[in-house]
Write an enzyme that holds these catalytic residues in place. Structure first.
Site, PDB file in Angstrom:
ATOM      1  N   ASP A 335       0.848  -1.182   0.000  1.00 20.62           N
ATOM      2  CA  ASP A 335       0.000   0.000   0.000  1.00 20.62           C
ATOM      3  C   ASP A 335       0.896   1.249   0.000  1.00 20.62           C
ATOM      4  O   ASP A 335       1.903   1.299   0.696  1.00 20.62           O
ATOM      5  CB  ASP A 335      -0.859  -0.040   1.271  1.00 20.62           C
ATOM      6  CG  ASP A 335      -1.943   1.012   1.265  1.00 20.62           C
ATOM      7  OD1 ASP A 335      -2.790   0.972   0.353  1.00 20.62           O
ATOM      8  OD2 ASP A 335      -1.941   1.875   2.159  1.00 20.62           O
ATOM      9  N   GLU A 364       1.551   0.370  -4.979  1.00 20.90           N
ATOM     10  CA  GLU A 364       1.084   1.644  -5.506  1.00 20.90           C
ATOM     11  C   GLU A 364       2.272   2.603  -5.610  1.00 20.90           C
ATOM     12  O   GLU A 364       2.893   2.906  -4.594  1.00 20.90           O
ATOM     13  CB  GLU A 364       0.042   2.255  -4.564  1.00 20.90           C
ATOM     14  CG  GLU A 364      -1.232   1.437  -4.434  1.00 20.90           C
ATOM     15  CD  GLU A 364      -2.207   2.069  -3.437  1.00 20.90           C
ATOM     16  OE1 GLU A 364      -3.375   2.256  -3.813  1.00 20.90           O
ATOM     17  OE2 GLU A 364      -1.812   2.378  -2.299  1.00 20.90           O
TER      18      GLU A 364
END
Ligand code: CA
Length: 654
Positions: A335, A364
């Site tokens: 994340d 990400e």
């Protein structure tokens, strides 16, 4: 202590502890506890019989041994005992906390637990082979939330076993149905995905584990204990062993079905800041600080961790290693990976390779705020070549397909925006340096290899594809929007790179927003684009939708089967793309030929509402995949008619 706040590197030089025995180790009849707390004047170990409450057994003084580590040993196995540390700083300031290295915990993650992990293994645990994945491009990833997947009775888990719903034990339920269609594990097998990516299953903070049916919900991006499992997903959160046993049983069932398990890891921030176990043990060390010595908020969640600090870097490695070795985890999704420094992520990749080269790693390539670290050293997408073996979510193909995520009415290729054609072409090449597109939208060329591009058009964040289409293509008929959805899936699954799907996307998942009664519906409030704490009503999978939209499901399944059937859809090197991929020169649509030594395909994406006549390349073809989801064994040559808003794949007859 203050001197280290401004010069953590001094602490790293002087006090780094590199051994792998932090936390609890049980060795024969001896239980050893070690904790790194270099600023403390004293550290105590507290043992309890329970995960909460007034049940202390004893408190032991720990001894300072080396490099800021404190140690105590007991001459018996402490299995079943819960523990905390009390950190004492100057001026007798004392603070009690769970161990950041706790690998098991009691209810709500307040105390660690000493467990014998081998005792909690399913019977055949060591005999179940891990699914193989030679190259990330062979993976088809399916993102799921444990609770969403089975919390609705339509998941087919019978009422008599209702306790399994929304939990680890229900996720991999076998033989379940909703009407005429499969659900749960059988659904995953039928769809043909290779990996599930589980939204956070480590211990997170905001749900009271004792009240799983109190109407509270969370996605889990509020990390509390990175090496413990979340108790909300097990049948008894008060017995710390139960979540471990039930999670292992779920992994075992998925592995038996040949499906890999990817964990969503959220190392980029801690839910609590001053109250986090990290800050309690070593104040100000594990988080990044601004020039004003305040907590930097690059995550948008109140703080950001400091992966470049040696002991947090080591912590990330120790956590991943633990999950792989103890739970046989097959991959990690990071994340807000943009907050992690490149050196750390590359080190993690190298170390994972030593365990198993098929472990997937991607994340990400962005942040949630301004980080307190130089941008050229972070895993931002624009630094992709510096960490070429770690994947990145491809927001270019995502927005090219359906329009910007951040503009409600933004459109992409499938919902009628012809300008997005180049983004689709770049997406087809996995956004790699494909020679024949040189000079055209070069800013969309960032992936080091196809494996680096995680292609998607729907994930847990933002509107589902179906909801996005409902708003951005509201003048289209429902039938047209179904066709747009199918075309979007074809682009994701037939492009080079790694396809990623959101659970339920394959049967038109929607996230209706819960509104106060009487609120008039508008485009801005009908659907929930950030449902992280929305009720089950919004988030849950409605399995009836699968039966209702079975044509959509069959199309997704057929695309996955086609992708798996030929390596031409899964090329590994950019050079292979130069050799085997050729775009058709008709610029009205996107079409390309994949030519191999033994087989060739011609893929057409028609985003226009009307049919298009397209000239096939030289040779005789048959329709390998079209509206019927089945091959049509009829020879065709020359011009073919491609229906409006659709994808057709032809295969050359040899
Ligand atoms: Ca929790």
């Amino acid at each position: 202590m203050k001197k280290y706040i401004t010069d953590y590197s001094k602490l790293d030089r002087e006090c780094y502890y590199g051994r792998d025995d932090l936390g609890v180790t049980v060795d024969g009849e001896i239980t050893r506890f070690k904790v790194w707390a270099p600023f403390c004047s004293c550290v105590y170990l507290n043992l309890y019989t329970g995960g909460e409450g007034d049940n202390k057994i004893q408190t032991l003084v720990m001894r300072s041994i080396e490099n800021g580590v404190w140690y105590v040993e007991l001459m018996h196995t402490c299995y079943g005992q819960y523990y905390t540390y009390t950190f004492e700083f100057a001026q007798m300031k004392r603070i009690e906390s769970i161990d950041i290295y706790a690998k098991a915990c009691g209810v709500n993650g307040e105390r660690g637990l000493v467990v014998d992990f081998d005792e909690l293994n399913p019977p055949d645990w060591n005999d179940i082979p891990k699914p193989r994945c030679e190259n990330p491009v062979d993976a088809v990833i399916y993102e799921c939330h444990i609770r969403d997947f089975t919390i609705d009775p339509s998941c087919g888990i019978p009422d008599s076993e209702w306790q399994r719903r929304g939990r680890f034990s229900g996720f991999a339920a076998k033989g379940t149905r909703c009407g005429s269609v499969t659900t749960c594990l059988d659904h995953l097998k039928e769809l043909g995905i290779t990996h599930v990516q589980l939204m956070p299953v480590f211990d997170y903070a905001t749900i009271d584990e004792k009240k799983p049916f109190a109407g509270k919900y969370n996605w889990g991006y509020d990390p509390k204990n990175y090496m413990c499992l979340e108790g909300y997903y097990c049948s008894d959160p008060e017995e710390g062993e139960v979540r471990i046993r039930e999670f292992k049983e779920m992994v075992a069932a998925l592995h038996r079905a040949g499906i890999g398990v990817i964990m969503d890891v959220v190392f980029n921030h801690t839910y609590y800041t001053e109250d986090s176990a990290f800050h309690k043990a070593v104040p100000y060390y594990y988080h990044r600080l601004t020039h004003q010595n305040r907590f930097s908020n690059g995550s948008g969640c109140g703080n950001e961790t400091a992966s470049e600090h040696f002991m947090f870097r080591k912590y990330m490695l120790d956590a991943l290693t633990f999950w792989v070795k103890e739970y046989k985890i097959d991959g990690f999704r990071f994340d807000l990976m943009g907050l992690h420094d490149i050196d750390t992520i590359n080190m993690l990749r190298r170390e994972m390779d030593k365990l198993d080269t098929s472990i997937l790693m991607y994340g990400e390539g962005w942040t949630g705020g301004e980080p307190a670290y130089p941008a050229d050293k972070l895993c931002y997408k624009w630094n992709s070549y510096s960490f070429g073996r770690v994947g990145l979510f491809n927001d270019n193909i995502r927005d090219g397909i359906k329009g910007s995520t951040f503009e409600l009415y933004g459109t992409g290729f499938v919902n009628g925006n012809d300008h997005a054609r180049i983004a689709i072409k770049r997406g087809v090449t996995a956004n790699t340096r494909y020679r024949r597109l040189q000079g055209v939208a070069d800013d969309l060329c960032w992936a080091f290899t196809p494996a680096q591009a995680i292609n998607y058009c729907e994930a847990h964040d933002n509107n589902t594809l179906w909801d996005k289409l409902a708003i951005s293509a509201k003048n289209a008929t429902e039938e047209e929007r179904r066709r747009m959805d199918k075309l979007a899936a074809a682009i994701v699954i037939l492009s080079q790179g790694v396809p990623f799907l959101h659970s339920g996307q394959d049967f038109l998942r929607s996230k209706p927003k819960v509104l106060p009664e009487g609120t008039p519906l508008t485009d801005f409030n009908r659907f929930d684009e950030n449902s992280y704490n929305a009720p089950d009503y919004t988030n849950k999978i409605h399995w009836e939708d699968k039966e209702k939209n079975i044509d959509v499901f069959r199309w997704y399944r057929a695309l996955i089967m086609l992708r798996k059937s030929s390596p031409l859809f899964r090329m590994r090197l950019p050079e292979e793309l130069d050799r085997h991929l050729h775009f058709h020169d008709n610029n009205d649509i996107v079409a390309f030929e994949l030519t191999g030594d033994e087989e060739s395909y011609f893929v057409i994406f028609n985003n226009h509402r009307d049919d298009r006549h397209i000239d096939l390349p030289h040779g005789t073809f048959y329709e390998r995949l079209g509206e019927s989801c089945r091959p049509v064994y009829k020879a065709v040559q020359g011009s073919v008619c491609v229906p409006g808003i659709s994808c057709v794949v032809y295969k050359k007859l040899t």
